[in-house]
Write a protein that holds these residues in place. Structure first.
Motif, short mmCIF file in Angstrom:
data_model
loop_
_atom_site.label_atom_id
_atom_site.label_comp_id
_atom_site.label_asym_id
_atom_site.label_seq_id
_atom_site.Cartn_x
_atom_site.Cartn_y
_atom_site.Cartn_z
N ARG A 321 0.83 -1.22 0.00
CA ARG A 321 0.00 0.00 0.00
C ARG A 321 0.86 1.26 0.00
N SER A 322 2.14 1.10 0.38
CA SER A 322 3.02 2.28 0.38
C SER A 322 3.39 2.70 -1.04
N ILE A 323 3.21 1.79 -1.99
CA ILE A 323 3.44 2.13 -3.41
C ILE A 323 2.15 2.71 -3.99
N ASP A 324 1.05 2.02 -3.69
CA ASP A 324 -0.26 2.47 -4.16
C ASP A 324 -1.29 1.82 -3.24
N GLU A 325 -2.15 2.63 -2.65
CA GLU A 325 -3.15 2.15 -1.69
C GLU A 325 -3.93 0.94 -2.23
N GLU A 326 -4.15 0.93 -3.57
CA GLU A 326 -4.95 -0.15 -4.17
C GLU A 326 -4.13 -1.41 -4.47
N LEU A 327 -2.81 -1.30 -4.43
CA LEU A 327 -1.97 -2.44 -4.84
C LEU A 327 -2.01 -3.54 -3.78
N THR A 328 -2.43 -4.75 -4.20
CA THR A 328 -2.49 -5.87 -3.25
C THR A 328 -1.19 -6.68 -3.33
N GLY A 329 -0.96 -7.47 -2.30
CA GLY A 329 0.19 -8.38 -2.32
C GLY A 329 0.06 -9.37 -3.47
N LYS A 330 -1.17 -9.80 -3.71
CA LYS A 330 -1.40 -10.81 -4.76
C LYS A 330 -0.99 -10.25 -6.13
N SER A 334 2.21 -11.55 -8.35
CA SER A 334 2.02 -12.23 -9.64
C SER A 334 2.65 -11.42 -10.77
N THR A 335 2.61 -10.09 -10.68
CA THR A 335 3.25 -9.29 -11.74
C THR A 335 4.77 -9.44 -11.68
N LEU A 336 5.31 -9.45 -10.46
CA LEU A 336 6.76 -9.63 -10.34
C LEU A 336 7.17 -10.99 -10.91
N ASP A 337 6.35 -12.00 -10.68
CA ASP A 337 6.68 -13.33 -11.22
C ASP A 337 6.69 -13.29 -12.75
N GLU A 338 5.74 -12.55 -13.31
CA GLU A 338 5.68 -12.45 -14.78
C GLU A 338 6.96 -11.83 -15.34
N VAL A 339 7.58 -10.92 -14.60
CA VAL A 339 8.81 -10.29 -15.12
C VAL A 339 10.07 -11.02 -14.65
N ARG A 387 10.59 -0.53 -9.98
CA ARG A 387 10.07 -0.13 -11.32
C ARG A 387 8.81 -0.91 -11.65
N THR A 388 8.83 -2.20 -11.36
CA THR A 388 7.67 -3.04 -11.67
C THR A 388 6.45 -2.57 -10.88
N LEU A 389 6.64 -2.33 -9.59
CA LEU A 389 5.49 -1.99 -8.75
C LEU A 389 4.95 -0.58 -9.04
N THR A 390 5.85 0.35 -9.33
CA THR A 390 5.39 1.72 -9.53
C THR A 390 4.82 1.91 -10.95
N GLU A 391 5.24 1.04 -11.88
CA GLU A 391 4.72 1.18 -13.26
C GLU A 391 4.00 -0.10 -13.68
N ILE A 392 3.23 -0.63 -12.76
CA ILE A 392 2.64 -1.95 -12.95
C ILE A 392 1.68 -2.00 -14.14
N ASP A 393 1.13 -0.84 -14.52
CA ASP A 393 0.19 -0.82 -15.66
C ASP A 393 0.88 -0.48 -16.97
N ASN A 394 2.19 -0.38 -16.96
CA ASN A 394 2.91 0.01 -18.17
C ASN A 394 3.59 -1.21 -18.81
N PRO A 395 3.01 -1.78 -19.89
CA PRO A 395 3.57 -3.00 -20.48
C PRO A 395 5.03 -2.81 -20.95
N GLY A 396 5.37 -1.60 -21.37
CA GLY A 396 6.74 -1.34 -21.84
C GLY A 396 7.74 -1.53 -20.70
N THR A 397 7.41 -1.00 -19.52
CA THR A 397 8.30 -1.16 -18.36
C THR A 397 8.43 -2.63 -18.00
N LEU A 398 7.29 -3.33 -17.99
CA LEU A 398 7.33 -4.75 -17.60
C LEU A 398 8.20 -5.55 -18.59
#
Ligand SMILES: Cc1ncc(COP(=O)(O)O)c(C=O)c1O
Length: 423
Positions: A321-330, A334-339, A387-398
């Motif tokens: 939540r310190s990155i984004d209040e809406e960001l869950t651990g799940k 899962s996004t980190l695993d994808e990258v 970078r992954t967590l702060t730009e989680i919606d940016n496919p280019g960053t991922l």
């Protein structure tokens, strides 16, 4: 089918899955705090012909014939564990960390007895009294928790609860807590209420073996652990401690809760204890701590709040939540695993979200340290995570992060070519 057929010939399907798993482990940055890369020698031992042997009982007192090598092996593993951890007695038979704990509880508690343990949602393990686990079903566990301000174990609360509930045992240890344990105070509290002090050192026993952390056996009556986390051994459990409890616990493990021990795993444990006694392992354990510190610093600099503000051990818990209040651990995990960065979602203290979702991620450095990474690489890994967590919606960053993780791992292959299943 020949008995000597390799797995590629006998069962290409499983061979393929092993090769795929080997690739996955080598391709991604492994940050699951309870995992490690076992040395090839450990895996050779745990994949050896000892898997064929039944030897119920204990060394030189078996219910089966043909136990010469098995007796010597188990005795060697026991002697090595005793020397490594400076204890009077050890049992190397538990199949896992959970059965190690079950063995101790079975030996020293009666059903319904009160036990003090760290609350699961504050960092304890399932076997420390979760209501869905045998420990919480069979025994009356009372949970101690973290001080809400410091996010460290509230030792005054431990003392108050101990005086109020008069537990027969106090369980000390954790699965997701990043600070040192105050063994002296736990010992004093246990003495005051005449409780047995058990330390579940599953997570950090490798740091103890490598002399990078105090040895809980100095204070505890009994220490339990797994052998497959920072200790870098085969999957399995270990119980050790004061000789006065040995006979009772031996009986509780066999024939109490287990049948034949898994001697291929015990062979792996013996190799593991030997490797842990070498000077290189001390350097490894110290590096795990330096790496955890560097990773924690990088994550905090990048804006991820860590529970208790850092780490004294091999692991850390981040509040997503310190990155984004809406960001869950799940979603974070899962996004980190994808990258290519593998870790697990984890409840944080007083997490408002359900355990399946959570507001936290847990990270640990035993595996990346085994792969040879140091502080410099930890700074890079922290940066990739942020970078992954702060730009989680940016496919280019991922996509960029995926490339960077693969490049980093190419420099740090955990197993060199030639390892069985290596591709
Ligand atoms: C503190 C603690 N105790 C016990 C266990 C159980 O070990 P196993 O998974 O081998 O049963 C774990 C596993 O994560 C643990 O963290």
């Amino acid at each position: 089918m020949q008995m000597s057929d390799s797995i590629e010939v006998a069962d290409p399907h499983v061979a393929e899955l092993i090769a795929a798993e080997n690739q996955r482990q080598g391709r991604g940055i492994q940050l699951i705090a309870s995992e490690n890369y076992a040395p090839v020698s450990v895996m050779e031992a745990s994949g050896s012909v000892f898997t064929n042997k039944y030897a119920e009982g204990y060394p030189f007192k078996r219910y089966y014939e043909g136990c010469d090598s098995t007796d010597q092996l188990e005795q060697l593993a026991i002697d090595r564990a005793k020397a490594l951890f400076d204890v009077e007695w050890a049992n190397v038979q538990p199949h896992s960390g959970s059965t190690a704990n079950m063995g101790v509880y079975t030996a020293l508690l009666d059903h319904g007895d009160t036990v003090l343990g760290m609350a699961l949602d504050h960092g304890g393990h399932l076997t420390h009294g979760s209501h869905v686990n045998f420990s919480g079903i069979d025994y009356n566990f009372v949970g101690y928790s973290l001080d809400p301000d410091t996010e460290r174990i509230d030792m005054d609360q431990v003392e108050l609860l101990a005086k109020e509930h008069r537990p027969k045992m106090i369980v000390v240890g954790y699965s997701s807590y990043s600070r040192r344990l105050d063994y002296e105070r736990f010992r004093a509290i246990a003495d005051e209420v005449e409780a047995i002090m058990m330390v579940d050192a599953a997570h950090f026993i490798g740091l103890v073996a490598g002399k990078a952390m105090p040895n809980p056996a100095q204070w505890a009556d009994i220490v339990t652990c797994t052998t497959h986390k920072a200790l870098r051994g085969p999957r399995g459990g270990l119980i050790m401690g004061k000789a006065e409890y040995g006979q009772k616990i031996d009986k509780a493990v066999f024939p109490g809760i287990q049948g034949g021990a898994i001697f291929s795993q015990i062979a792996g444990k013996a190799v593991c204890f030997h490797l842990c006694a070498q000077p290189e392992f001390r350097a490894y354990a110290t590096q795990i701590l330096s790496n955890a510190n560097a990773l924690a610093q990088g994550l905090m600099d990048g804006g991820l709040r860590l529970i208790s503000g850092g780490t004294d051990n091999h692991l850390m818990l981040g509040d997503t939540r310190s990155i984004d209040e809406e960001l869950t651990g799940k979603r974070a995990a899962s996004t980190l695993d994808e990258v290519g960065i593998t870790l697990n979602r984890n409840a944080i203290p007083n997490d408002p979200r359900k355990p399946w979702i959570t507001s936290g991620i847990r990270l640990g450095t035993p595996s990346v340290t085994s792969a040879g990474m140091k502080e410099l690489e930890m700074a890079t890994v922290a940066d990739l995570i942020i970078r992954t967590l702060t730009e989680i919606d940016n496919p280019g960053t991922l996509a960029d992060v995926s490339v960077a993780t693969a490049e980093l791992m190419q420099e740090f292959p955990p197993y060199l070519a030639g390892f069985p299943g290596h591709v």
